[in-house]
Enzyme design. Structure first.
Site, mmCIF file in Angstrom:
data_model
loop_
_atom_site.group_PDB
_atom_site.id
_atom_site.type_symbol
_atom_site.label_atom_id
_atom_site.label_comp_id
_atom_site.label_asym_id
_atom_site.label_seq_id
_atom_site.Cartn_x
_atom_site.Cartn_y
_atom_site.Cartn_z
ATOM 1 N N GLU A 232 0.836 -1.211 0.000
ATOM 2 C CA GLU A 232 0.000 0.000 0.000
ATOM 3 C C GLU A 232 0.868 1.257 0.000
ATOM 4 O O GLU A 232 1.949 1.282 0.590
ATOM 5 C CB GLU A 232 -0.913 0.002 1.237
ATOM 6 C CG GLU A 232 -2.061 -0.976 1.111
ATOM 7 C CD GLU A 232 -3.033 -0.917 2.285
ATOM 8 O OE1 GLU A 232 -2.873 -0.044 3.166
ATOM 9 O OE2 GLU A 232 -3.939 -1.769 2.327
ATOM 10 N N ARG B 242 -2.967 7.814 -23.349
ATOM 11 C CA ARG B 242 -3.096 7.131 -24.637
ATOM 12 C C ARG B 242 -4.212 6.083 -24.624
ATOM 13 O O ARG B 242 -4.498 5.486 -25.630
ATOM 14 C CB ARG B 242 -1.743 6.508 -25.027
ATOM 15 C CG ARG B 242 -0.716 7.582 -25.393
ATOM 16 C CD ARG B 242 0.647 7.003 -25.676
ATOM 17 N NE ARG B 242 1.302 6.515 -24.467
ATOM 18 C CZ ARG B 242 2.478 5.914 -24.443
ATOM 19 N NH1 ARG B 242 3.125 5.717 -25.570
ATOM 20 N NH2 ARG B 242 3.015 5.513 -23.309
ATOM 21 N N GLN B 243 -4.832 5.905 -23.445
ATOM 22 C CA GLN B 243 -5.997 5.003 -23.368
ATOM 23 C C GLN B 243 -7.268 5.864 -23.387
ATOM 24 O O GLN B 243 -8.044 5.890 -22.441
ATOM 25 C CB GLN B 243 -5.919 4.144 -22.110
ATOM 26 C CG GLN B 243 -4.700 3.221 -22.137
ATOM 27 C CD GLN B 243 -4.784 2.101 -21.125
ATOM 28 O OE1 GLN B 243 -5.838 1.524 -20.928
ATOM 29 N NE2 GLN B 243 -3.667 1.812 -20.479
ATOM 30 N N HIS C 182 -2.089 14.098 -24.694
ATOM 31 C CA HIS C 182 -2.103 13.310 -25.942
ATOM 32 C C HIS C 182 -3.383 13.560 -26.748
ATOM 33 O O HIS C 182 -3.327 13.757 -27.957
ATOM 34 C CB HIS C 182 -1.942 11.826 -25.586
ATOM 35 C CG HIS C 182 -1.901 10.961 -26.788
ATOM 36 N ND1 HIS C 182 -0.858 11.022 -27.696
ATOM 37 C CD2 HIS C 182 -2.771 10.051 -27.273
ATOM 38 C CE1 HIS C 182 -1.103 10.172 -28.675
ATOM 39 N NE2 HIS C 182 -2.255 9.566 -28.435
ATOM 40 N N ASP D 30 3.534 11.262 -37.021
ATOM 41 C CA ASP D 30 2.233 10.702 -37.396
ATOM 42 C C ASP D 30 1.204 11.821 -37.498
ATOM 43 O O ASP D 30 1.481 12.970 -37.127
ATOM 44 C CB ASP D 30 1.773 9.596 -36.426
ATOM 45 C CG ASP D 30 1.654 10.073 -34.997
ATOM 46 O OD1 ASP D 30 1.433 11.280 -34.774
ATOM 47 O OD2 ASP D 30 1.781 9.243 -34.083
ATOM 48 N N LYS E 65 2.172 6.795 -39.744
ATOM 49 C CA LYS E 65 2.515 5.713 -38.798
ATOM 50 C C LYS E 65 1.297 4.834 -38.555
ATOM 51 O O LYS E 65 0.188 5.332 -38.418
ATOM 52 C CB LYS E 65 2.968 6.332 -37.474
ATOM 53 C CG LYS E 65 3.328 5.314 -36.406
ATOM 54 C CD LYS E 65 3.826 5.984 -35.138
ATOM 55 C CE LYS E 65 2.773 6.096 -34.080
ATOM 56 N NZ LYS E 65 3.250 6.642 -32.815
ATOM 57 N N ARG F 50 0.065 1.542 -35.952
ATOM 58 C CA ARG F 50 0.453 0.672 -34.843
ATOM 59 C C ARG F 50 -0.491 -0.521 -34.811
ATOM 60 O O ARG F 50 -1.706 -0.357 -34.943
ATOM 61 C CB ARG F 50 0.375 1.441 -33.511
ATOM 62 C CG ARG F 50 1.026 0.705 -32.355
ATOM 63 C CD ARG F 50 0.833 1.450 -31.036
ATOM 64 N NE ARG F 50 1.670 2.631 -30.881
ATOM 65 C CZ ARG F 50 2.906 2.621 -30.386
ATOM 66 N NH1 ARG F 50 3.457 1.499 -30.030
ATOM 67 N NH2 ARG F 50 3.563 3.755 -30.253
HETATM 68 C C1 R5P Z 1 1.474 8.201 -30.152
HETATM 69 O O1 R5P Z 1 0.506 8.483 -30.851
HETATM 70 C C2 R5P Z 1 2.285 9.220 -29.426
HETATM 71 O O2 R5P Z 1 2.083 10.498 -29.910
HETATM 72 C C3 R5P Z 1 3.763 8.873 -29.441
HETATM 73 O O3 R5P Z 1 4.217 8.897 -30.776
HETATM 74 C C4 R5P Z 1 3.994 7.511 -28.869
HETATM 75 O O4 R5P Z 1 3.295 7.373 -27.679
HETATM 76 C C5 R5P Z 1 5.445 7.257 -28.619
HETATM 77 O O5 R5P Z 1 5.588 5.984 -28.083
HETATM 78 P P1 R5P Z 1 6.893 5.127 -28.343
HETATM 79 O O6 R5P Z 1 8.077 5.961 -27.964
HETATM 80 O O7 R5P Z 1 6.747 3.917 -27.464
HETATM 81 O O8 R5P Z 1 6.892 4.759 -29.792
#
Ligand code: R5P
Length: 304
Positions: A39, A104-105, A138, A177, A202, A204
């Protein structure tokens, strides 16, 4: 004596002190540990409980993973600080979360996911935050879950300023991206008139996390700056650096607001051919060259 009290969360001690200097505010440290069962424990270092009653309290705590703690611990500490400030009757509780973990979530990319960042923001408000400040989030749209005032602060002028002190010739800004385009455009604008922005594409794989990036540029003899919000594993940057190298770039600067630099990210970026990694102090890291203290102070001053 100022009526503003900065609480320096365990994850943002340096930035909290710099912010206190900018605001001429008082700064109070915190005590934290983990109990044997795992904890979290957090205490604001108060002499007496009445110290913060009726005061404008500004809690500074980032939530990137560090070498000693993960983001979940930093989130728990933040919630405990807000809760403690509320319990001792602070008047305003302004939360400064320079880097927002889980940002990012923000979407359900695959069936059954939670979009957890929204839940996290609701938790912060529900615990007692009266204002929320973050930097280069983000996906700014997630701030709409708040009913309290929430601000996404722009670091690009300061990052561009930092880069300008390097000997950079005939620069081209690369945006790795689509999501990074506005950020890269703003960076280029602050860097100088007519600085071009080139966007890569880009993709993913949401199951494996694997990145594929396409881009074709001729930057022979030119210096390149790649601007992104987060450098986490370094995979995105490393791929962009490789493409810039093939295109003939001279110096290549990897600029990220939040240099999380997880695992072997630094190795990966240097090996790919970057000249320097430049980030901000939203995260305590070896790349934190530009301080966001003034950007935060200006935003707080605007909301007197
Ligand atoms: C993704 O859309 C973000 O803007 C970054 O490009 C990403 O989170 C970077 O993550 P990593 O360094 O693991 O590629």
């Amino acid at each position: 004596m100022s009526d503003q009290y900065i609480i320096a969360g365990p994850a943002s001690q340096g930035l909290a002190v710099k912010l206190a200097r900018e605001l001429s505010a008082n700064v109070i440290s915190t005590e934290n540990k983990r109990f044997p069962d795992g904890e979290c424990y957090l205490r604001i270092n108060l002499e007496e409980e009445a110290e913060l009653a009726g005061k404008d309290v500004i809690i500074v705590q980032t939530t990137g993973a560090s070498t000693t703690s993960d983001q979940n611990q930093h989130i728990m500490e933040l919630i405990m600080m807000i809760s403690a400030a509320k319990r001792v009757k602070a008047d305003r509780i302004r939360v400064v979360m320079p880097y927002l973990a889980y940002s990012r979530q923000d979407k359900a990319f695959r069936p059954g996911e939670s979009m957890f960042v929204e839940e996290l923001l609701r938790w912060i408000e529900h615990t007692g935050a009266t204002e929320f400040y973050t930097i280069d989030i983000h996906a700014p749209k997630v701030l709409e879950v708040f009913t309290i005032p929430a601000f996404d602060l722009d670091p690009m002028a300061i990052l561009a300023q930092e880069c300008k002190s390097r000997d950079i010739n005939d620069p081209v800004v690369i945006c790795p991206d689509k999501g990074a385009y506005d950020r890269s455009r703003a960076f280029a604008g602050h860097f100088g008139e007519g600085v071009p922005v080139v966007q890569f594409s880009k993709k993913r794989d949401y199951k494996t996390g694997e990145i594929t990036m396409e881009g074709d540029i001729d930057v022979k003899g030119r210096d390149v700056i790649i601007a992104d919000d987060i450098i986490a594993t370094g995979g995105t940057m490393a791929r962009a650096i490789q493409i810039a190298k093939v295109g003939g770039a001279e110096k290549i600067y990897a600029v990220g607001t939040h240099p999380l630099l997880i695992g072997n990210a630094v190795f990966k970026l240097l090996k790919a051919g970057t000249t320097e990694i430049i980030g901000s102090d939203t995260i305590d890291s070896q790349a934190m060259q530009a301080s966001m203290a003034k950007v935060i102070a200006d935003a707080i001053n605007k909301n007197k």
